[in-house]
Design a protein around this motif. Structure first.
Motif, PDB file in Angstrom:
ATOM      1  N   HIS A   9       0.833  -1.209   0.000  1.00  0.00           N
ATOM      2  CA  HIS A   9       0.000   0.000   0.000  1.00  0.00           C
ATOM      3  C   HIS A   9       0.866   1.258   0.000  1.00  0.00           C
ATOM      4  N   ASN A  10       0.432   2.224  -0.777  1.00  0.00           N
ATOM      5  CA  ASN A  10       1.149   3.491  -0.904  1.00  0.00           C
ATOM      6  C   ASN A  10       0.169   4.620  -0.561  1.00  0.00           C
ATOM      7  N   PRO A  11       0.422   5.367   0.508  1.00  0.00           N
ATOM      8  CA  PRO A  11      -0.495   6.457   0.877  1.00  0.00           C
ATOM      9  C   PRO A  11      -0.678   7.490  -0.240  1.00  0.00           C
ATOM     10  N   HIS A  12       0.259   7.570  -1.166  1.00  0.00           N
ATOM     11  CA  HIS A  12       0.157   8.486  -2.309  1.00  0.00           C
ATOM     12  C   HIS A  12      -1.069   8.176  -3.168  1.00  0.00           C
ATOM     13  N   TRP A  13      -1.546   6.939  -3.131  1.00  0.00           N
ATOM     14  CA  TRP A  13      -2.708   6.566  -3.943  1.00  0.00           C
ATOM     15  C   TRP A  13      -3.918   7.422  -3.600  1.00  0.00           C
ATOM     16  N   PHE A  14      -4.090   7.783  -2.341  1.00  0.00           N
ATOM     17  CA  PHE A  14      -5.224   8.638  -1.959  1.00  0.00           C
ATOM     18  C   PHE A  14      -5.079  10.030  -2.569  1.00  0.00           C
ATOM     19  N   ASP A  15      -3.865  10.563  -2.574  1.00  0.00           N
ATOM     20  CA  ASP A  15      -3.623  11.876  -3.192  1.00  0.00           C
ATOM     21  C   ASP A  15      -3.868  11.828  -4.693  1.00  0.00           C
ATOM     22  N   ALA A  16      -3.425  10.748  -5.337  1.00  0.00           N
ATOM     23  CA  ALA A  16      -3.633  10.595  -6.786  1.00  0.00           C
ATOM     24  C   ALA A  16      -5.126  10.557  -7.103  1.00  0.00           C
ATOM     25  N   TYR A  17      -5.892   9.860  -6.270  1.00  0.00           N
ATOM     26  CA  TYR A  17      -7.344   9.843  -6.452  1.00  0.00           C
ATOM     27  C   TYR A  17      -7.919  11.249  -6.291  1.00  0.00           C
ATOM     28  N   GLU A  18      -7.549  11.928  -5.219  1.00  0.00           N
ATOM     29  CA  GLU A  18      -8.102  13.254  -4.944  1.00  0.00           C
ATOM     30  C   GLU A  18      -7.854  14.209  -6.110  1.00  0.00           C
ATOM     31  N   LYS A  19      -6.645  14.219  -6.635  1.00  0.00           N
ATOM     32  CA  LYS A  19      -6.320  15.110  -7.752  1.00  0.00           C
ATOM     33  C   LYS A  19      -7.159  14.784  -8.979  1.00  0.00           C
ATOM     34  N   GLU A  20      -7.317  13.497  -9.250  1.00  0.00           N
ATOM     35  CA  GLU A  20      -8.062  13.093 -10.451  1.00  0.00           C
ATOM     36  C   GLU A  20      -9.549  13.367 -10.307  1.00  0.00           C
ATOM     37  N   GLN A  21     -10.099  13.117  -9.131  1.00  0.00           N
ATOM     38  CA  GLN A  21     -11.539  13.327  -8.972  1.00  0.00           C
ATOM     39  C   GLN A  21     -11.900  14.801  -9.102  1.00  0.00           C
ATOM     40  N   VAL A  22     -10.997  15.697  -8.715  1.00  0.00           N
ATOM     41  CA  VAL A  22     -11.241  17.130  -8.903  1.00  0.00           C
ATOM     42  C   VAL A  22     -11.358  17.440 -10.400  1.00  0.00           C
ATOM     43  N   LYS A  23     -10.444  16.908 -11.205  1.00  0.00           N
ATOM     44  CA  LYS A  23     -10.489  17.117 -12.654  1.00  0.00           C
ATOM     45  C   LYS A  23     -11.778  16.558 -13.248  1.00  0.00           C
ATOM     46  N   THR A  41      -6.571   0.118  -4.139  1.00  0.00           N
ATOM     47  CA  THR A  41      -5.827   1.319  -3.744  1.00  0.00           C
ATOM     48  C   THR A  41      -6.623   2.190  -2.772  1.00  0.00           C
ATOM     49  N   SER A  42      -7.920   1.919  -2.641  1.00  0.00           N
ATOM     50  CA  SER A  42      -8.767   2.711  -1.737  1.00  0.00           C
ATOM     51  C   SER A  42      -8.844   2.121  -0.333  1.00  0.00           C
ATOM     52  N   VAL A  43      -8.172   0.988  -0.120  1.00  0.00           N
ATOM     53  CA  VAL A  43      -8.237   0.308   1.177  1.00  0.00           C
ATOM     54  C   VAL A  43      -6.907   0.491   1.902  1.00  0.00           C
ATOM     55  N   PRO A  44      -6.885   1.246   2.996  1.00  0.00           N
ATOM     56  CA  PRO A  44      -5.624   1.467   3.714  1.00  0.00           C
ATOM     57  C   PRO A  44      -4.943   0.147   4.076  1.00  0.00           C
ATOM     58  N   GLY A  45      -3.649   0.077   3.791  1.00  0.00           N
ATOM     59  CA  GLY A  45      -2.861  -1.094   4.142  1.00  0.00           C
ATOM     60  C   GLY A  45      -2.924  -2.248   3.165  1.00  0.00           C
ATOM     61  N   LEU A  46      -3.775  -2.170   2.154  1.00  0.00           N
ATOM     62  CA  LEU A  46      -3.933  -3.282   1.213  1.00  0.00           C
ATOM     63  C   LEU A  46      -2.976  -3.132   0.039  1.00  0.00           C
ATOM     64  N   ALA A  47      -2.214  -4.185  -0.233  1.00  0.00           N
ATOM     65  CA  ALA A  47      -1.358  -4.206  -1.413  1.00  0.00           C
ATOM     66  C   ALA A  47      -2.234  -4.184  -2.659  1.00  0.00           C
ATOM     67  N   ALA A  48      -1.699  -3.612  -3.742  1.00  0.00           N
ATOM     68  CA  ALA A  48      -2.526  -3.445  -4.939  1.00  0.00           C
ATOM     69  C   ALA A  48      -1.667  -3.261  -6.177  1.00  0.00           C
ATOM     70  N   LYS A  49      -2.319  -3.449  -7.332  1.00  0.00           N
ATOM     71  CA  LYS A  49      -1.721  -2.946  -8.564  1.00  0.00           C
ATOM     72  C   LYS A  49      -1.766  -1.427  -8.425  1.00  0.00           C
ATOM     73  N   PRO A  50      -0.728  -0.726  -8.823  1.00  0.00           N
ATOM     74  CA  PRO A  50      -0.720   0.734  -8.629  1.00  0.00           C
ATOM     75  C   PRO A  50      -1.569   1.470  -9.674  1.00  0.00           C
ATOM     76  N   VAL A  51      -2.853   1.139  -9.704  1.00  0.00           N
ATOM     77  CA  VAL A  51      -3.810   1.751 -10.623  1.00  0.00           C
ATOM     78  C   VAL A  51      -4.978   2.254  -9.793  1.00  0.00           C
ATOM     79  N   ILE A  52      -5.292   3.526  -9.931  1.00  0.00           N
ATOM     80  CA  ILE A  52      -6.375   4.145  -9.161  1.00  0.00           C
ATOM     81  C   ILE A  52      -7.702   3.861  -9.857  1.00  0.00           C
TER      82      ILE A  52
END
Length: 181
Positions: A9-23, A41-52
């Motif tokens: 899990h990468n906490p940056h995924w939440f930021d990437a989502y936030e930026k995209e949803q604004v657009k 990527t929306s589940v804290p602590g869960l490993a994932a493919k790095p795709v939002i």
């Protein structure tokens, strides 16, 4: 060819989502009712493919189709239903994907399904970790074939989606009882 990799899990995924949803809200303001971060990527602590993965609850699929050119200008490729009736699917990043959009009309059971599964994994970290182990194993076994990767996860997903729906119904029943209904 796409490479299927699972990352911690990468906490940056939440930021990437936030930026995209604004657009997306900006360019789809006339059609979008709500935007949700879904998928692993929306589940804290869960490993994932790095795709939002982004879920759009929209007013009309037909009207959303009129926005394909605008979404292409944001880097998205429209894929139509792509195997799920009543959905519009878009990818960003080609073989090096960064985002997926799953758009459904308001009231679609697929909205409830995605959100229930996400919320279930957020509440049950032990189940989320079991899911991560399955995803790591599937990524190792699939030879970067997306269909095989999905197939190797499907039994787990279907079981826990069912449990998520059961929990959702229980919560709805409990809240109705609490209101005296």
């Amino acid at each position: 060819m796409r490479t299927i990799t699972i990352e911690p899990h990468n906490p940056h995924w939440f930021d990437a989502y936030e930026k995209e949803q604004v657009k997306l809200k900006d360019v789809l303001s006339d059609e979008v009712l709500s935007v949700h971060h879904i998928g692993s990527t929306s589940v804290p602590g869960l490993a994932a493919k790095p795709v939002i993965d982004i879920l759009l609850e929209i007013k009309s699929l037909e009207r959303l189709d009129n926005y394909n050119t605008i979404l292409q200008q944001l880097g998205y490729t429209p894929r139509g239903e792509n195997g799920i009736s009543g959905r519009r699917y878009f990818i960003k990043g080609g073989d090096s994907r960064t985002h997926h959009i799953h758009a459904f009309e308001s009231g679609s059971i697929h909205i409830t399904r995605h959100l229930a599964f996400r919320d279930y994994l957020r509440r049950h970290t032990d189940i989320a970790q079991q899911y991560a182990a399955i995803k790591f194993k599937a990524a190792e076994s699939c030879d970067h074939d997306s269909a095989i990767y999905c197939q190797l996860k499907s039994e787990f997903i279907h079981l826990h989606e069912k449990m998520a729906f059961e929990a959702l119904a229980l919560n709805v029943d409990q809240s109705l009882d609490a209101q005296g209904c």
